[in-house]
Design a protein around this motif. Structure first.
Motif, PDB file in Angstrom:
ATOM      1  N   ARG A  95       5.667  10.484  -3.575  1.00 59.61           N
ATOM      2  CA  ARG A  95       6.148   9.289  -3.041  1.00 59.61           C
ATOM      3  C   ARG A  95       5.293   7.967  -3.322  1.00 59.61           C
ATOM      4  O   ARG A  95       5.625   6.808  -3.336  1.00 59.61           O
ATOM      5  CB  ARG A  95       6.688   9.240  -1.793  1.00 59.61           C
ATOM      6  N   ARG A 109       4.456   4.412  -7.201  1.00 61.84           N
ATOM      7  CA  ARG A 109       4.170   2.991  -7.225  1.00 61.84           C
ATOM      8  C   ARG A 109       2.706   2.681  -7.427  1.00 61.84           C
ATOM      9  O   ARG A 109       2.017   3.589  -7.842  1.00 61.84           O
ATOM     10  CB  ARG A 109       4.449   2.511  -5.744  1.00 61.84           C
ATOM     11  N   ARG A 156      13.501   1.793  -4.721  1.00 58.54           N
ATOM     12  CA  ARG A 156      14.600   1.242  -4.401  1.00 58.54           C
ATOM     13  C   ARG A 156      14.507   0.176  -3.186  1.00 58.54           C
ATOM     14  O   ARG A 156      15.399  -0.522  -3.041  1.00 58.54           O
ATOM     15  CB  ARG A 156      15.765   2.400  -3.897  1.00 58.54           C
ATOM     16  N   SER A 157      13.377   0.111  -2.876  1.00 52.98           N
ATOM     17  CA  SER A 157      13.235  -0.904  -1.669  1.00 52.98           C
ATOM     18  C   SER A 157      13.491  -2.326  -2.009  1.00 52.98           C
ATOM     19  O   SER A 157      13.386  -2.712  -3.160  1.00 52.98           O
ATOM     20  CB  SER A 157      11.514  -0.889  -1.153  1.00 52.98           C
ATOM     21  N   MET A 217       0.855   5.463   1.447  1.00 52.27           N
ATOM     22  CA  MET A 217       0.207   6.198   2.333  1.00 52.27           C
ATOM     23  C   MET A 217       0.840   7.772   2.095  1.00 52.27           C
ATOM     24  O   MET A 217       2.098   7.876   2.289  1.00 52.27           O
ATOM     25  CB  MET A 217       0.378   5.599   3.711  1.00 52.27           C
ATOM     26  N   PHE A 263      13.010   6.497  -3.137  1.00 53.35           N
ATOM     27  CA  PHE A 263      13.300   5.507  -2.123  1.00 53.35           C
ATOM     28  C   PHE A 263      12.292   4.326  -2.122  1.00 53.35           C
ATOM     29  O   PHE A 263      12.688   3.238  -1.977  1.00 53.35           O
ATOM     30  CB  PHE A 263      12.959   6.375  -0.647  1.00 53.35           C
ATOM     31  N   PRO A 264      10.784   4.488  -2.311  1.00 53.42           N
ATOM     32  CA  PRO A 264      10.083   3.333  -2.402  1.00 53.42           C
ATOM     33  C   PRO A 264      10.359   2.369  -3.604  1.00 53.42           C
ATOM     34  O   PRO A 264      10.292   1.275  -3.560  1.00 53.42           O
ATOM     35  CB  PRO A 264       8.622   3.741  -2.608  1.00 53.42           C
ATOM     36  N   VAL A 312       0.741  -1.284  -0.111  1.00 53.67           N
ATOM     37  CA  VAL A 312      -0.005  -0.085  -0.070  1.00 53.67           C
ATOM     38  C   VAL A 312       0.933   1.166  -0.036  1.00 53.67           C
ATOM     39  O   VAL A 312       1.960   1.114   0.168  1.00 53.67           O
ATOM     40  CB  VAL A 312      -0.951   0.073   1.410  1.00 53.67           C
TER      41      VAL A 312
END
Ligand SMILES: Nc1ncnc2c1ncn2[C@@H]1O[C@H](COP(=O)(O)OP(=O)(O)OP(=O)(O)O)[C@@H](O)[C@H]1O
Ligand SMILES: [Mg+2]
Lengths: 312, 336
Positions: free
Chosen positions: B148, B152, B101-102, B79, B98-99, B77
């Protein structure tokens, strides 16, 4: 006229505060300058009265610090003339170098034990502080108080039990023993300092990272650690200063293999008369690592606690 | 994208029940807007869905599969936090990447650059990409935190008042943009706002929360025209619905205590005489403030009205809503 800003001090105020800071720095740095200067004096100049402000610098103190020497007859000296600058300094006193002194080893011991225990204190301290700051730990307040209470008496009060314990389990005069001891003493300080810093970092950052697809450990490494850098750096400096300067335990628990520089430097005084320049040279070198370490970390110290991008 | 089902969710903090027996079906591709006063439990509900908070009872299912045991990262999810929290030690670009590259996504760098560029363009922060996150205005930070989420493609986007600190123009633009993302990409959104224009323009479904309970759930028109309670009627509508004693006009059904009159539900020219207090020209609408038996009433009127304070005007309800003493609707269902 230039416009005045309520947050920016005026030119005159800046000048006055600059002068005050300069004066304070001079007063506090004077003993340091004295030690550094003495390291470069000859033995005679070092004890001259009134003190010599202008003198001919020599490296004799440093050579004496790093070598052991024996007296030699003038004939032998003439037969085997000195080839290097340090041999020349020694031969002028009618001596020859017999071998290296212990100072190098002791200094290396200080580095291994000081930095080793600092690393361990900060590493364990950060993990513990994070857990205390973020998780619901049973008896949290009592545990934190217990950790603090280990520092409520001077550590040296438990010197005898520790001495006996170390002897029994074979930790006397070992690097591992000294690292463990200094870590144990520093850990309470590290946990408390670091918990304060980590408490200041809003949880929202980690929560955002969890949602962004990271595990708790990853979020800790990628988001918490960089923001705790200031706290970690200052804690590390505190730990290093303690471990580096510690004298009493070092005298008691080390004598050979693991002896650190603090108990070693005074022994120089006893060897071949009062060699103050050698003592001063040792003290000067001893100051350097903590100074360099602090200068390297100063960027983190000065940056201050990050103003968060969180709407409060 | 997924269908998200909340079933009898409950979560309390000490004596406060923040989420009280909430059941809700968010269809795949729906844009669900949650409304409610402060402290109603909107943020708590989003946190439950995201996995940052665990419910005491109930179930949450994504496409039929319970996600209760899953970590937030595993739920897939996004947020946007009410307290938008950009990583202060990173640049805007790093924040957006950042998300991606998780460890879960491990997006190739070229793909990251493309997506970040795209989202920055949409949110108009392309010129700030290399700024530190802390060197932004509040509105810019808010856009980065929306960004951010938008890089996704999650099961559901959770957004907690994401447009609250933007100016009117940017807010209108981003409303259109979010709606487009939902409509063209088929994204599922659960969205909290206080702004009724956001609710009415973007939502496919509106849910109204009060003291942790889901009071009503339906299409925006349904919730506006056929509110279940007085509380819901007050949440939607600008100017606010007029609430008056039911016996001000004859014809109230038995048990009615309060009559709710939307400004457009007031007929003028007949009925009881009210005195004009004030005429407000707001540009897009003109409000008429009236007083009747000591009660304030607000209605809308033609901009070129020649009414002035002190004039008298006869008014009568048209399609009123009746509520009982507890605030529940009485005549619900009769109307439609
Ligand atoms: N971590 C917490 N600890 C204790 N109480 C909490 C916590 N989180 C929320 N609450 C309580 O739960 C209730 C609902 O809070 P919540 O944040 O969900 O409200 P909200 O609808 O998001 O309000 P707002 O519009 O002001 O953001 C409030 O009474 C709040 O005080
Ligand atoms: Mg909230």
């Amino acid at each position: 006229m230039s416009a005045t800003s309520p947050t920016e001090p005026g030119a005159r105020l800046k000048l006055v505060s600059g002068l005050l800071v300069g004066l304070y720095a001079l007063i506090t740095l004077l003993p340091l300058l004295w030690i550094i200067a003495t390291g470069f004096k000859s033995s005679a100049d070092a004890i001259a009265y009134p003190p010599k402000l202008v003198f001919e610098p020599t490296l004799e103190g440093y050579v004496n610090l790093f070598t052991t020497q024996t007296r030699q007859t003038p004939e032998m000296l003439a037969a085997d003339p000195p080839t290097t600058w340090y041999e020349r300094i020694v031969s002028e006193k009618g001596m020859v170098i017999a071998g290296p002194s212990r100072f190098g080893e002791r200094f290396l011991n200080s580095i291994i034990i000081g930095f080793g225990s600092t690393f361990l204190s900060v590493f364990l301290g950060t993990l513990a502080a994070y857990a205390f700051s973020r998780y619901r730990v049973p008896l949290k307040d009592d545990l934190l108080f217990f950790i603090l209470s280990t520092r409520m008496m001077p550590p040296i009060a438990v010197a005898i039990p520790i001495f006996l314990m170390f002897r029994t389990i074979g930790l006397s005069d070992t690097h591992a023993g000294m690292i463990l001891l200094y870590t144990a003493v520093n850990l309470s300080l590290a946990v408390w300092l670091l918990k304060g810093f980590i408490d200041e970092i809003p949880r929202e950052y980690e929560e955002a990272a969890l949602i962004d697809g990271y595990s708790r450990f990853h979020a800790f490494v990628k988001v918490v650690l960089p923001q705790a850098a200031t706290g970690i750096a200052s804690t590390a400096i505190f730990c290093l200063i303690f471990a580096w300067n510690e004298y009493a335990f070092a005298v008691l628990l080390t004598s050979g293999t693991a002896q650190t520089a603090p108990p070693f430097i005074p022994t120089i005084i006893g060897v071949g008369g009062r060699d103050w320049p050698a003592v001063a040279a040792g003290a000067t070198l001893f100051l350097l690592p903590v100074m360099v370490f602090t200068i390297l970390l100063r960027k983190h110290l000065l940056r201050g606690i990050t103003f968060g991008a969180v709407r409060k | 994208m997924a269908e998200v089902v909340l079933e009898r969710l409950r979560r309390s903090f000490g004596a406060t029940v923040a989420t009280d027996d909430v059941s809700l079906v968010i269809p795949d591709g729906a844009f669900v807007v949650l409304l409610g006063p402060t402290g109603a439990g909107k943020t708590t509900l989003l946190r439950l869905v995201s996995g940052l908070e665990a419910p005491e009872a109930g179930d949450i299912r994504f496409d039929g599969r319970s996600v209760l045991g899953l970590m937030p990262a595993e739920r897939n999810v996004t947020m946007v936090f009410q307290q938008y929290s950009l990583y202060p030690h990173m640049t805007v670009r790093e924040n957006l990447a950042f998300p991606l590259r998780s460890p879960r996504l491990r997006t190739p760098e070229a793909e990251i650059a493309r997506k970040v560029g795209e989202v920055a363009e949409v949110l108009r922060i392309a010129h700030k990409l290399d700024n530190r996150a802390t060197a932004l205005s509040g509105g810019e930070m808010q856009r980065v935190s929306i960004g951010r989420a938008l890089v996704r493609t999650p099961a559901i986007h959770l957004m907690d008042e994401p447009l609250s600190s933007l100016d009117a123009k940017l807010r209108a633009d981003l409303r259109v943009e979010l709606k487009r993302i939902q409509a063209t990409l088929g994204a599922t959104l659960l969205y909290v706002t206080h702004d009724q224009i956001e609710a009415m323009t973007m939502a496919t479904h509106v849910g109204v929360l009060d003291q942790g309970r889901l009071v009503q759930f339906g299409s925006p028109r349904e919730v506006y025209e056929d509110p279940a309670t007085l509380h819901v009627a007050i949440r939607l509508g600008l100017p606010r619905i007029n609430t008056l004693p039911a016996d001000l006009w004859p014809g109230a059904p038995a048990g009615a205590r309060v009559i709710g009159l939307r400004p457009e539900h007031i007929a003028t020219g007949r009925g009881r005489a009210a005195s004009v207090q004030r005429v407000e020209h707001l540009g897009d609408q003109t409000r008429l403030h009236l007083r009747l038996d000591g009660h304030e009433i607000v209605t809308l009127i033609d901009p070129d009205t020649d009414l002035e304070p002190g004039d008298s005007l006869a008014i009568e309800p048209r399609n009123p809503l009746y509520f009982d003493a507890a605030g529940g609707r009485i005549d619900r269902g009769d109307r439609r």
